[in-house]
Design a protein around this motif. Structure first.
Motif, mmCIF file in Angstrom:
data_model
loop_
_atom_site.group_PDB
_atom_site.id
_atom_site.type_symbol
_atom_site.label_atom_id
_atom_site.label_comp_id
_atom_site.label_asym_id
_atom_site.label_seq_id
_atom_site.Cartn_x
_atom_site.Cartn_y
_atom_site.Cartn_z
ATOM 1 N N GLY A 1 0.793 -1.235 0.000
ATOM 2 C CA GLY A 1 0.000 0.000 0.000
ATOM 3 C C GLY A 1 0.818 1.275 0.000
ATOM 4 N N ILE A 2 2.164 1.170 -0.113
ATOM 5 C CA ILE A 2 3.001 2.385 -0.117
ATOM 6 C C ILE A 2 2.626 3.297 -1.300
ATOM 7 C CG2 ILE A 2 5.381 3.225 -0.427
ATOM 8 C CD1 ILE A 2 6.335 0.804 1.171
ATOM 9 N N CYS A 3 2.363 2.680 -2.435
ATOM 10 C CA CYS A 3 2.010 3.471 -3.631
ATOM 11 C C CYS A 3 0.745 4.284 -3.371
ATOM 12 C CB CYS A 3 1.832 2.550 -4.830
ATOM 13 S SG CYS A 3 0.602 1.242 -4.590
ATOM 14 N N GLN A 4 -0.252 3.657 -2.774
ATOM 15 C CA GLN A 4 -1.516 4.361 -2.534
ATOM 16 C C GLN A 4 -1.334 5.513 -1.547
ATOM 17 O OE1 GLN A 4 -4.638 2.492 -0.136
ATOM 18 N NE2 GLN A 4 -6.108 2.962 -1.754
ATOM 19 N N SER A 5 -0.551 5.284 -0.504
ATOM 20 C CA SER A 5 -0.382 6.323 0.505
ATOM 21 C C SER A 5 0.405 7.518 -0.033
ATOM 22 C CB SER A 5 0.332 5.744 1.735
ATOM 23 O OG SER A 5 1.620 5.263 1.397
ATOM 24 N N ASN A 6 1.201 7.307 -1.078
ATOM 25 C CA ASN A 6 1.995 8.409 -1.645
ATOM 26 C C ASN A 6 1.335 9.100 -2.831
ATOM 27 O OD1 ASN A 6 4.801 8.655 -0.312
ATOM 28 N ND2 ASN A 6 4.558 6.437 -0.542
ATOM 29 N N CYS A 7 0.263 8.522 -3.336
ATOM 30 C CA CYS A 7 -0.378 9.091 -4.533
ATOM 31 C C CYS A 7 -1.225 10.309 -4.154
ATOM 32 C CB CYS A 7 -1.253 8.057 -5.236
ATOM 33 S SG CYS A 7 -2.036 8.706 -6.736
ATOM 34 N N ARG A 8 -0.826 11.492 -4.647
ATOM 35 C CA ARG A 8 -1.550 12.720 -4.348
ATOM 36 C C ARG A 8 -2.820 12.872 -5.186
ATOM 37 N NH1 ARG A 8 2.617 17.744 -3.443
ATOM 38 N NH2 ARG A 8 3.753 16.881 -1.682
ATOM 39 N N PHE A 9 -2.965 12.050 -6.180
ATOM 40 C CA PHE A 9 -4.096 12.211 -7.097
ATOM 41 C C PHE A 9 -5.200 11.175 -6.856
ATOM 42 C CE2 PHE A 9 -0.153 13.596 -9.161
ATOM 43 C CZ PHE A 9 -0.436 14.935 -9.283
ATOM 44 N N ASN A 10 -5.044 10.418 -5.781
ATOM 45 C CA ASN A 10 -6.048 9.410 -5.418
ATOM 46 C C ASN A 10 -6.361 8.485 -6.594
ATOM 47 O OD1 ASN A 10 -7.827 8.167 -3.608
ATOM 48 N ND2 ASN A 10 -9.571 9.385 -4.344
ATOM 49 N N ALA A 11 -5.309 8.119 -7.325
ATOM 50 C CA ALA A 11 -5.498 7.308 -8.531
ATOM 51 C C ALA A 11 -5.342 5.815 -8.267
ATOM 52 C CB ALA A 11 -4.497 7.741 -9.604
ATOM 53 N N ILE A 12 -4.896 5.445 -7.055
ATOM 54 C CA ILE A 12 -4.647 4.033 -6.768
ATOM 55 C C ILE A 12 -5.702 3.525 -5.783
ATOM 56 C CG2 ILE A 12 -2.970 2.364 -5.877
ATOM 57 C CD1 ILE A 12 -0.761 4.321 -6.718
ATOM 58 N N HIS A 13 -6.358 2.441 -6.153
ATOM 59 C CA HIS A 13 -7.474 1.920 -5.356
ATOM 60 C C HIS A 13 -7.266 0.422 -5.105
ATOM 61 C CE1 HIS A 13 -9.598 5.686 -6.301
ATOM 62 N NE2 HIS A 13 -9.104 5.515 -7.537
ATOM 63 N N LEU B 1 -9.004 -2.813 -5.026
ATOM 64 C CA LEU B 1 -10.242 -3.390 -5.553
ATOM 65 C C LEU B 1 -10.035 -4.874 -5.825
ATOM 66 C CD1 LEU B 1 -11.069 -0.595 -8.172
ATOM 67 C CD2 LEU B 1 -12.191 -0.916 -5.955
ATOM 68 N N HIS B 2 -11.034 -5.652 -5.479
ATOM 69 C CA HIS B 2 -11.010 -7.088 -5.785
ATOM 70 C C HIS B 2 -9.735 -7.778 -5.254
ATOM 71 C CE1 HIS B 2 -14.255 -5.810 -8.360
ATOM 72 N NE2 HIS B 2 -13.430 -5.117 -9.116
ATOM 73 N N GLY B 3 -9.291 -7.338 -4.087
ATOM 74 C CA GLY B 3 -8.167 -7.992 -3.438
ATOM 75 C C GLY B 3 -6.796 -7.576 -3.948
ATOM 76 N N GLN B 4 -6.705 -6.501 -4.740
ATOM 77 C CA GLN B 4 -5.395 -6.052 -5.223
ATOM 78 C C GLN B 4 -5.447 -4.554 -5.528
ATOM 79 O OE1 GLN B 4 -5.017 -8.571 -8.685
ATOM 80 N NE2 GLN B 4 -5.748 -6.939 -10.030
ATOM 81 N N TYR B 5 -4.255 -3.938 -5.626
ATOM 82 C CA TYR B 5 -4.178 -2.513 -5.955
ATOM 83 C C TYR B 5 -4.238 -2.333 -7.474
ATOM 84 C CZ TYR B 5 -3.144 -1.293 -1.153
ATOM 85 O OH TYR B 5 -3.238 -1.106 0.212
ATOM 86 N N GLU B 6 -4.997 -1.310 -7.880
ATOM 87 C CA GLU B 6 -5.130 -0.973 -9.293
ATOM 88 C C GLU B 6 -5.001 0.534 -9.465
ATOM 89 O OE1 GLU B 6 -8.867 -2.440 -10.658
ATOM 90 O OE2 GLU B 6 -8.364 -4.555 -10.328
ATOM 91 N N ILE B 7 -4.555 0.931 -10.641
ATOM 92 C CA ILE B 7 -4.419 2.364 -10.953
ATOM 93 C C ILE B 7 -5.499 2.780 -11.941
ATOM 94 C CG2 ILE B 7 -2.926 4.136 -11.981
ATOM 95 C CD1 ILE B 7 -0.537 2.550 -10.958
ATOM 96 N N ASN B 8 -6.250 3.809 -11.554
ATOM 97 C CA ASN B 8 -7.268 4.358 -12.468
ATOM 98 C C ASN B 8 -6.564 5.260 -13.482
ATOM 99 O OD1 ASN B 8 -9.266 5.922 -13.732
ATOM 100 N ND2 ASN B 8 -10.632 5.738 -11.960
ATOM 101 N N GLU C 1 5.910 4.547 -9.112
ATOM 102 C CA GLU C 1 6.912 3.669 -9.719
ATOM 103 C C GLU C 1 8.226 3.716 -8.944
ATOM 104 O OE1 GLU C 1 7.504 4.706 -13.790
ATOM 105 O OE2 GLU C 1 9.168 3.325 -14.089
ATOM 106 N N ARG C 2 8.544 4.919 -8.473
ATOM 107 C CA ARG C 2 9.808 5.099 -7.757
ATOM 108 C C ARG C 2 9.742 4.595 -6.314
ATOM 109 N NH1 ARG C 2 9.253 9.206 -11.399
ATOM 110 N NH2 ARG C 2 11.108 9.789 -12.597
ATOM 111 N N THR C 3 8.571 4.639 -5.703
ATOM 112 C CA THR C 3 8.471 4.262 -4.286
ATOM 113 C C THR C 3 8.110 2.792 -4.071
ATOM 114 O OG1 THR C 3 6.154 4.979 -4.246
ATOM 115 C CG2 THR C 3 7.810 6.589 -3.573
#
Length: 301
Positions: A72-84, A86-93, A104-106
């Motif tokens: 969940g590091i990617c989600q916590s760092n995303c300022r655009f709330n683009a990572i969710h 869903l269905h048991g895994q992280y996805e990017i809108n 990508e860097r974190t």
């Protein structure tokens, strides 16, 4: 070689119809449709495409589910709330992703990669009036300003190779990135104005933008007889800003009939009053002395 850009403060003013008409008057010219988000000059000029290229747009990130451990590091760092999650895994809108590539860097597992969108194209074509450079952006795509700059540069190359006298740009409406990219470096701007209160408001913003680049401009009021009161307000504004008013063109369904036939109004009705007015507009904007920045120059036709 002179580059002339035709702009409007809002859509629906008849800017492209005016551009198409002037295209059929211009000789030794290259045409460029800068309205890459909603290009429609091709509907009248009917270009025959001879070269096609991909324009790489914004970066879009995606997550490899096999490498992701769900930290969940990617989600916590995303300022655009683009990572969710869903269905048991992280996805990017992709519609929320701004392509900053921070996720990508974190990502500690290297599970996120970014690629450039390839959903945009640009073309070099031939028309019955001369060469044309135009483009198509996919829905929701970004970087329209960069695409406008790219096709304008290509139009200049073509114009130099052919020793053309003019580049005629059909600019986008409004004052967004593509409009800014259309004004930068052009020699003249022709404003096409609709006599409505919203048209006047958007005109004021557009004039401010063009003035910031110190580009000479002139104007014409299209369908001026639809609202004579606002037409007068537009005239007063132009006079106060020392912007030459080259024509007041009345509403005429001949323009609509010409569009249905896939022709410019010049071709469709060569002896009409509108044709005579637009020939005079072209004569004025191609006169070197007519559009000096800051001069007062009002026609009362």
């Amino acid at each position: 070689m002179k580059e002339i850009t035709i702009l409007s403060g809002k859509g629906g003013t008849g800017k492209t119809s005016i551009t198409a008409a002037l295209s059929s008057i211009a000789v030794e010219a290259v045409f460029c449709d800068n309205d890459v988000d909603a290009a429609d000059l091709h509907l009248i000029l009917q270009p025959e495409m001879r070269e096609q290229y991909i324009f790489e747009g914004a970066w879009v990130a995606s997550i490899d589910a096999d490498k992701c451990d769900g930290c969940g590091i990617c989600q916590s760092n995303c300022r655009f709330n683009a990572i969710h999650f869903l269905h048991g895994q992280y996805e990017i809108n992709p519609y929320q992703c701004e392509g900053c590539r921070l996720c990508e860097r974190t990502c500690p597992n290297g599970a996120i990669t970014s690629t450039r969108s390839r959903n945009n194209e640009w073309y070099i074509s031939d028309t019955r009036f001369g060469p044309m450079v135009h483009a198509h952006m996919g829905p929701g795509e970004e970087n329209s300003g960069k695409l406008v700059t790219l096709i304008r540069n290509k139009a200049r190359e073509l114009a130099r190779d052919k020793q053309a006298s003019y580049i005629l740009n059909d600019g986008p409406p409004g004052i967004g990135c593509s409009a800014i990219a259309s004004v930068s470096g052009t020699d003249q701007v022709l404003l096409v104005i609709e006599p409505t209160l919203s048209g006047l408001h958007d005109l004021q913003r557009l004039v401010k933008l063009v003035n910031s680049f110190r580009v000479p401009m002139a104007a014409l009021i299209n369908k001026h007889d639809l609202n004579l009161e606002v037409t007068k307000q537009v005239e007063i504004f132009l006079e106060n800003k020392q912007i030459p008013l080259l024509a007041r063109i009345p509403f005429d369904d001949t323009v609509v009939m010409a569009m249905i036939e896939g022709k410019s109004v010049i071709e469709f009705a060569p002896d009409s009053t509108i044709t005579k007015q637009l020939r005079e507009v072209w004569r004025q904007i191609t006169k070197e002395e007519s559009l000096t920045y800051g001069k007062s120059f009002i026609h009362h036709n």
